[in-house]
Motif scaffolding. Structure first.
Motif, PDB file in Angstrom:
ATOM      1  N   LEU A  46      -6.608 -34.802  20.742  1.00 28.61           N
ATOM      2  CA  LEU A  46      -7.815 -34.072  21.149  1.00 28.61           C
ATOM      3  C   LEU A  46      -8.628 -33.600  19.950  1.00 28.61           C
ATOM      4  O   LEU A  46      -9.841 -33.569  19.988  1.00 28.61           O
ATOM      5  CB  LEU A  46      -7.450 -32.869  22.017  1.00 28.61           C
ATOM      6  CG  LEU A  46      -6.824 -33.160  23.383  1.00 28.61           C
ATOM      7  CD1 LEU A  46      -6.767 -31.889  24.210  1.00 28.61           C
ATOM      8  CD2 LEU A  46      -7.602 -34.230  24.145  1.00 28.61           C
ATOM      9  N   ASN A  47      -7.922 -33.190  18.887  1.00 30.87           N
ATOM     10  CA  ASN A  47      -8.591 -32.825  17.635  1.00 30.87           C
ATOM     11  C   ASN A  47      -7.545 -32.918  16.524  1.00 30.87           C
ATOM     12  O   ASN A  47      -6.478 -33.506  16.751  1.00 30.87           O
ATOM     13  CB  ASN A  47      -9.237 -31.425  17.740  1.00 30.87           C
ATOM     14  CG  ASN A  47      -8.223 -30.332  18.054  1.00 30.87           C
ATOM     15  OD1 ASN A  47      -7.104 -30.354  17.551  1.00 30.87           O
ATOM     16  ND2 ASN A  47      -8.604 -29.387  18.883  1.00 30.87           N
ATOM     17  N   ASP A  48      -7.794 -32.355  15.352  1.00 36.63           N
ATOM     18  CA  ASP A  48      -6.858 -32.598  14.249  1.00 36.63           C
ATOM     19  C   ASP A  48      -5.523 -31.855  14.382  1.00 36.63           C
ATOM     20  O   ASP A  48      -4.624 -32.030  13.551  1.00 36.63           O
ATOM     21  CB  ASP A  48      -7.514 -32.329  12.884  1.00 36.63           C
ATOM     22  CG  ASP A  48      -7.977 -30.887  12.768  1.00 36.63           C
ATOM     23  OD1 ASP A  48      -7.773 -30.116  13.742  1.00 36.63           O
ATOM     24  OD2 ASP A  48      -8.552 -30.528  11.731  1.00 36.63           O
ATOM     25  N   SER A  49      -5.374 -31.042  15.430  1.00 38.84           N
ATOM     26  CA  SER A  49      -4.061 -30.408  15.612  1.00 38.84           C
ATOM     27  C   SER A  49      -3.530 -30.479  17.047  1.00 38.84           C
ATOM     28  O   SER A  49      -2.382 -30.119  17.297  1.00 38.84           O
ATOM     29  CB  SER A  49      -4.085 -28.958  15.135  1.00 38.84           C
ATOM     30  OG  SER A  49      -4.858 -28.169  15.996  1.00 38.84           O
ATOM     31  N   LEU A  50      -4.337 -30.955  17.990  1.00 37.27           N
ATOM     32  CA  LEU A  50      -3.892 -30.949  19.397  1.00 37.27           C
ATOM     33  C   LEU A  50      -3.626 -32.353  19.923  1.00 37.27           C
ATOM     34  O   LEU A  50      -4.485 -33.230  19.862  1.00 37.27           O
ATOM     35  CB  LEU A  50      -4.942 -30.287  20.292  1.00 37.27           C
ATOM     36  CG  LEU A  50      -4.836 -28.781  20.527  1.00 37.27           C
ATOM     37  CD1 LEU A  50      -5.860 -28.342  21.564  1.00 37.27           C
ATOM     38  CD2 LEU A  50      -3.443 -28.343  20.963  1.00 37.27           C
ATOM     39  N   SER A 103       4.820 -31.272  12.435  1.00 37.10           N
ATOM     40  CA  SER A 103       5.422 -30.849  11.163  1.00 37.10           C
ATOM     41  C   SER A 103       4.386 -30.330  10.179  1.00 37.10           C
ATOM     42  O   SER A 103       4.741 -29.707   9.174  1.00 37.10           O
ATOM     43  CB  SER A 103       6.204 -32.008  10.546  1.00 37.10           C
ATOM     44  OG  SER A 103       7.068 -32.568  11.522  1.00 37.10           O
ATOM     45  N   PHE A 104       3.104 -30.577  10.438  1.00 44.86           N
ATOM     46  CA  PHE A 104       2.051 -30.053   9.571  1.00 44.86           C
ATOM     47  C   PHE A 104       1.725 -28.606   9.902  1.00 44.86           C
ATOM     48  O   PHE A 104       0.899 -27.979   9.236  1.00 44.86           O
ATOM     49  CB  PHE A 104       0.788 -30.930   9.672  1.00 44.86           C
ATOM     50  CG  PHE A 104       0.275 -31.094  11.078  1.00 44.86           C
ATOM     51  CD1 PHE A 104      -0.629 -30.185  11.611  1.00 44.86           C
ATOM     52  CD2 PHE A 104       0.698 -32.157  11.874  1.00 44.86           C
ATOM     53  CE1 PHE A 104      -1.104 -30.332  12.905  1.00 44.86           C
ATOM     54  CE2 PHE A 104       0.220 -32.304  13.175  1.00 44.86           C
ATOM     55  CZ  PHE A 104      -0.680 -31.391  13.697  1.00 44.86           C
ATOM     56  N   ALA A 106      10.686 -36.090  17.808  1.00 43.31           N
ATOM     57  CA  ALA A 106       9.540 -36.793  17.210  1.00 43.31           C
ATOM     58  C   ALA A 106       8.866 -35.792  16.283  1.00 43.31           C
ATOM     59  O   ALA A 106       8.521 -34.683  16.711  1.00 43.31           O
ATOM     60  CB  ALA A 106       8.570 -37.261  18.281  1.00 43.31           C
ATOM     61  N   ARG A 107       8.732 -36.175  14.997  1.00 45.48           N
ATOM     62  CA  ARG A 107       8.143 -35.257  14.012  1.00 45.48           C
ATOM     63  C   ARG A 107       6.831 -35.858  13.532  1.00 45.48           C
ATOM     64  O   ARG A 107       6.800 -36.927  12.923  1.00 45.48           O
ATOM     65  CB  ARG A 107       9.114 -35.034  12.851  1.00 45.48           C
ATOM     66  CG  ARG A 107      10.462 -34.494  13.343  1.00 45.48           C
ATOM     67  CD  ARG A 107      11.448 -34.338  12.193  1.00 45.48           C
ATOM     68  NE  ARG A 107      11.022 -33.259  11.314  1.00 45.48           N
ATOM     69  CZ  ARG A 107      11.308 -33.193  10.017  1.00 45.48           C
ATOM     70  NH1 ARG A 107      12.007 -34.164   9.447  1.00 45.48           N
ATOM     71  NH2 ARG A 107      10.898 -32.181   9.292  1.00 45.48           N
ATOM     72  N   ILE A 108       5.757 -35.127  13.805  1.00 48.75           N
ATOM     73  CA  ILE A 108       4.421 -35.643  13.500  1.00 48.75           C
ATOM     74  C   ILE A 108       3.921 -35.074  12.173  1.00 48.75           C
ATOM     75  O   ILE A 108       3.876 -33.855  11.984  1.00 48.75           O
ATOM     76  CB  ILE A 108       3.441 -35.290  14.645  1.00 48.75           C
ATOM     77  CG1 ILE A 108       3.905 -36.001  15.925  1.00 48.75           C
ATOM     78  CG2 ILE A 108       2.017 -35.698  14.269  1.00 48.75           C
ATOM     79  CD1 ILE A 108       3.096 -35.639  17.144  1.00 48.75           C
ATOM     80  N   LYS A 109       3.565 -35.999  11.272  1.00 52.94           N
ATOM     81  CA  LYS A 109       3.058 -35.621   9.952  1.00 52.94           C
ATOM     82  C   LYS A 109       1.576 -35.279  10.027  1.00 52.94           C
ATOM     83  O   LYS A 109       1.108 -34.314   9.436  1.00 52.94           O
ATOM     84  CB  LYS A 109       3.260 -36.815   8.995  1.00 52.94           C
ATOM     85  CG  LYS A 109       3.016 -36.523   7.546  1.00 52.94           C
ATOM     86  CD  LYS A 109       3.492 -37.692   6.667  1.00 52.94           C
ATOM     87  CE  LYS A 109       2.699 -38.963   6.937  1.00 52.94           C
ATOM     88  NZ  LYS A 109       3.098 -40.080   6.059  1.00 52.94           N
ATOM     89  N   ALA A 110       0.838 -36.099  10.749  1.00 58.68           N
ATOM     90  CA  ALA A 110      -0.614 -35.888  10.851  1.00 58.68           C
ATOM     91  C   ALA A 110      -1.175 -36.777  11.947  1.00 58.68           C
ATOM     92  O   ALA A 110      -0.525 -37.709  12.423  1.00 58.68           O
ATOM     93  CB  ALA A 110      -1.285 -36.242   9.514  1.00 58.68           C
ATOM     94  N   PHE A 111      -2.393 -36.444  12.342  1.00 63.25           N
ATOM     95  CA  PHE A 111      -3.174 -37.349  13.176  1.00 63.25           C
ATOM     96  C   PHE A 111      -4.242 -37.930  12.254  1.00 63.25           C
ATOM     97  O   PHE A 111      -5.014 -37.180  11.657  1.00 63.25           O
ATOM     98  CB  PHE A 111      -3.867 -36.602  14.310  1.00 63.25           C
ATOM     99  CG  PHE A 111      -2.910 -35.821  15.183  1.00 63.25           C
ATOM    100  CD1 PHE A 111      -1.795 -36.426  15.720  1.00 63.25           C
ATOM    101  CD2 PHE A 111      -3.144 -34.481  15.485  1.00 63.25           C
ATOM    102  CE1 PHE A 111      -0.912 -35.716  16.531  1.00 63.25           C
ATOM    103  CE2 PHE A 111      -2.277 -33.770  16.299  1.00 63.25           C
ATOM    104  CZ  PHE A 111      -1.158 -34.378  16.821  1.00 63.25           C
TER     105      PHE A 111
END
Lengths: 189, 189
Positions: A15-19, A157-158, A176-181
């Motif tokens: 949805l955006n840089d964190s969602l 994870s960010f 599941a570990r997310i580094k970034a979108f």
């Protein structure tokens, strides 16, 4: 957990840089077979621990917790974000701030469902700033019970939640570990 | 369903002449093995129906619905009592009055999770006045989908919900049907 990561890539919506929205298999529509596989994975990762109870928070933590509880043969307790009318018992409470919603909730659990003998596995769907998981650890500690670990379906994870909980001494297992979108794609650690 | 009735007799708490608290196995603490047996019973009772989706409402309907969905191999969708921040989609909504809580909630479901081809089994933990179940039928009908039936864990048969839904043409299957609470005991139909 590859199956989960694939599902996030195909069905997750950034949805955006964190969602990240995963409401097609976890947060509003639920895929029961995936929930069972997630439950098996949590049970495996914590197989060396004695667990007597699973603690989660309504609503999106319930499905994975119940599957994990089915495999581990232990009860699941879920914290409520609102005190139910039919609760006349003493309750443990703590305040949890949700950055996503921009509001604080008082979460409650009847005291009768946690005792000092309990070894508690905390489970939640998302870990971002760690407010919900930290709130659940506070409730376990109010009951003088032991937190065995924290099982998370999707860790961003960010954001600082996983680091804060690990530094506080808790074992965090995120599937599941997310580094970034980036560029509309989910980058895993 | 005898196992469920026994559990209600041993662990249910009668709060007054219309309120039963079953938070030790269904509403706050959840017994995953009992949830699985309830799921099997729902799957059996509706085995002659083609079901493509299960619809429930947060939070106490989720555990039994996910077990039923696991057996029937269909997704579960839960209605939210509050619109989540991450929903940017079109939603179906309807108002549901809770007599227990003395308040109305707007319940919502993203439109993308119900389509005219769906054959929907509605599941909920309690049936009293039938407001929640009726609200869910309205949402299914807004989607031009078909309600296959309504599966209820505990029906308070002395309240009008089951009669109203049956008269409206829905098949209601309740696993424990309570006639009355008398002398501190639950009387089943």
């Amino acid at each position: 957990m590859d199956l989960l990561k694939q599902r996030i890539q195909t069905d997750g919506l950034i949805l955006n840089d964190s969602l990240l929205k995963v409401d097609s298999f976890l947060n509003q529509q639920i895929d029961p077979e995936l929930m069972m596989k997630i439950g098996e994975e949590f049970a495996n990762r914590f197989s060396n621990e004695k667990i007597t109870k699973i603690l989660t928070i309504e609503s999106s933590g319930i499905a994975v917790s119940v599957m994990t509880g089915l495999i581990l043969k232990v009860p699941v307790v879920f914290a409520r974000k609102k005190k139910p009318t039919t609760t006349t018992d003493d309750v443990y409470t703590t305040k949890v701030y949700s950055y996503t919603k921009g509001e604080s909730n008082i979460i409650t659990i009847s005291k009768k469902f946690l005792s000092p003998e309990d070894h508690v596995l905390i489970i939640d769907d998302f870990l971002a700033n760690g407010e919900a998981a930290a709130g659940l650890t506070k409730i376990v500690e109010q009951a003088n019970a032991k937190v065995v670990g924290i099982g998370i379906v999707i860790e961003k994870s960010f954001q600082p939640g996983a680091r804060k909980l690990t530094e506080a001494g808790y074992r965090v297992e995120s599937l599941a570990r997310i580094k970034a979108f980036s560029n509309g794609k989910v980058q895993f650690l």
